[in-house]
Design a protein around this motif. Structure first.
Motif, PDB file in Angstrom:
ATOM      1  N   TRP A 154      -7.170  -0.029   0.956  1.00  0.00           N
ATOM      2  CA  TRP A 154      -7.535   1.392   1.014  1.00  0.00           C
ATOM      3  C   TRP A 154      -6.660   2.145   2.004  1.00  0.00           C
ATOM      4  N   THR A 155      -6.078   1.434   2.969  1.00  0.00           N
ATOM      5  CA  THR A 155      -5.183   2.104   3.910  1.00  0.00           C
ATOM      6  C   THR A 155      -3.873   2.515   3.249  1.00  0.00           C
ATOM      7  N   ARG A 156      -3.595   1.987   2.047  1.00  0.00           N
ATOM      8  CA  ARG A 156      -2.392   2.365   1.309  1.00  0.00           C
ATOM      9  C   ARG A 156      -2.675   3.502   0.336  1.00  0.00           C
ATOM     10  N   GLY A 157      -3.950   3.887   0.194  1.00  0.00           N
ATOM     11  CA  GLY A 157      -4.294   5.027  -0.651  1.00  0.00           C
ATOM     12  C   GLY A 157      -3.883   4.814  -2.091  1.00  0.00           C
ATOM     13  N   ASN A 158      -3.069   5.748  -2.632  1.00  0.00           N
ATOM     14  CA  ASN A 158      -2.707   5.683  -4.047  1.00  0.00           C
ATOM     15  C   ASN A 158      -1.411   4.909  -4.275  1.00  0.00           C
ATOM     16  N   ARG A 159      -1.156   3.914  -3.433  1.00  0.00           N
ATOM     17  CA  ARG A 159       0.007   3.058  -3.600  1.00  0.00           C
ATOM     18  C   ARG A 159      -0.430   1.596  -3.559  1.00  0.00           C
ATOM     19  N   VAL A 160       0.049   0.831  -4.533  1.00  0.00           N
ATOM     20  CA  VAL A 160      -0.141  -0.613  -4.506  1.00  0.00           C
ATOM     21  C   VAL A 160       1.247  -1.254  -4.501  1.00  0.00           C
TER      22      VAL A 160
END
Length: 466
Positions: A154-160
């Protein structure tokens, strides 16, 4: 008391070592290695955990292993994974790659290496090179020996992050993929030329996190999380302070979002930019686990076989219990840009597995375990995806089957020529066995009798001896 702290889920308190185990039937003499499986096994008092709002996914990891050699069961061991003080103890999968045994979990926590007797060695060496920790479900390409994974936090938000470890365990390739929001991405899939990505409506829930903070701090916590989610990475210590608190399990901060679009993405494995992903809309659903995926020769179609849940974490927030799941085939048409869906089988089920020599290639058979009212049942299922049939094996009332792993009889054996192995918990005896079934017929091959109980857990693998 939480259902995930009682009965077959109840943690065990001791680490055991037992040698020269009793076997019923005959173990195939060619089996030389360890069967390993991991699951949550919280060390704290169950009553205190229940009062704190225990979620099944948050218990400390414990690995259970049986060593098979020359037709004998040499030993059984169970060991807690012992991480550094700042890390979460992996509890979701245990795999062998590049000569190392790795205990895995998702959502930003690093993998940990175990030795041959299941004691914790420490963080895996590549962990510091990965932006978002690692994943619970990497997939190894049988042709190259590379390990492909999608990691989220979740700390990366909309990036995997898509990463590839080479056959020696070194990080060969990594790139970012932008997704719609901040989803829980438990698994991915692999074909010969594509990575398969699931962007589905179980997403990070800021209100669940903020609601755990003391009441005067909830608004500041929510505002702070809104500022960091999807922007700059946050340190582990900040995450710990803001969300969980030291040593206190709490709700998993993910829930169903009716407004979140459901889609499956295909990214060329040789892409150098995550924007090369191509998205296919599907009906709202959630996927924990892939059976397998492959490209259909002579067509523009990619097939993805999964266990599909209609929804997840919409009304129940202590574990995955939102109704039965079924085996479904998604067909992604690269020419039209559309996805179609076909339901293979109506048995409530989970934990799909296949012959991993065929990962990313066309498969015929798959195996899963039946569920009964959201809990493990006594059924092992074999799916023939060509004939469209399902074979059912009942192990007997009160004998609860965990995930079953396929091990071939030889490197060039036919697809279902081998054994299925997995732990089975006998409720009446209060003990567990390692059960081996013939993968072709689902008949008994052998049973290794264990000295203790293996709680209902998650995933494992066959780790052949070097």
């Amino acid at each position: 008391m939480s259902r995930y702290l009682q009965d077959e889920f109840a943690p065990v308190a001791e680490e055991l070592t037992a040698l020269d185990l009793t076997v019923s039937g005959r173990l195939p003499a060619h089996l030389d290695g360890r069967y390993l499986r991991i699951g949550p096994n919280p060390a704290q008092d169950p009553a205190a955990l229940a009062a704190a709002g225990y979620h099944w996914f948050l218990g400390e990891g414990m690995v259970h292993g049986v060593r098979l050699e020359d037709g004998h069961a040499r030993w059984y061991r169970n060991r807690w994974v012992r991480p550094d003080a700042c890390d979460f103890a992996p509890n979701t999968n245990v795999v062998q790659h590049a000569g190392r045994t790795m205990a895995l979990v998702e959502a930003g926590a690093p993998p940990y290496e175990l030795d041959d007797e299941l004691d914790t060695v420490g963080r895996c060496g590549f962990a510091g090179d990965l932006r978002a920790g690692y994943t619970a479900h990497p997939h190894e390409d049988p042709a190259t020996g590379e390990l492909h994974a999608v990691s989220y936090s979740w700390t990366r938000g909309n990036r995997v992050d898509y990463s590839v470890l080479d056959a020696a365990g070194s990080l060969r390739h990594q790139l970012e993929i932008e997704v719609h929001g901040s989803p829980m991405m438990h698994d991915c899939a692999l074909t010969e030329h594509h990575l398969v990505v699931y962007d589905l409506p179980v997403t990070f829930d800021i209100d669940m996190v903020a609601g755990k903070a003391p009441r005067p701090l909830r608004l500041p916590t929510r505002l702070a999380l809104n500022r960091v989610v999807g922007r700059n990475p946050v340190s582990d210590k900040v995450v710990e302070a803001m969300t969980r608190g030291r040593g206190v399990p709490t709700q998993l901060p993910y829930s169903w979002d009716d407004d979140y679009p459901a889609r499956i993405g295909l990214l060329p494995r040789d892409a150098t930019d995550g924007s090369a992903v191509r998205w296919f809309d599907v009906d709202p659903c959630y996927v924990f686990h892939t059976l397998n995926a492959f490209e259909v020769p002579g067509t523009d179609e990619v097939v993805v076989d999964v266990v599909r849940h209609d929804r997840m974490f919409a009304t129940r927030f202590d574990g995955p219990d939102e109704g039965p799941a079924s085996l479904v085939r998604f067909t992604l048409d690269l020419a039209s840009g559309r996805a179609s869906e076909h339901r293979f089988d109506e048995h409530p089920q989970e934990f799909p597995r296949h012959d991993e020599r065929l990962t990313g290639r066309r498969h015929r058979f798959g195996y899963s375990v039946g569920f009964d009212d959201g809990r493990l049942g006594d059924t092992v299922l074999k799916h023939d995806t060509v004939a469209g049939t399902t074979q059912e094996r009942r192990l007997g009332a009160g004998r609860l089957a965990g995930e079953m792993t396929f091990v071939p009889s030889s490197p060039d054996a036919a697809e279902d020529d081998g054994v299925l192995m997995g732990y089975v918990h006998d409720l009446a005896r209060g003990l567990s066995d390692l059960v081996l079934l013939d993968a072709g017929t689902l008949e008994d091959v052998a049973t290794v009798h264990l000295p203790g109980r293996v709680p209902a857990g998650f995933h494992g693998s066959w780790a052949p001896a070097p």
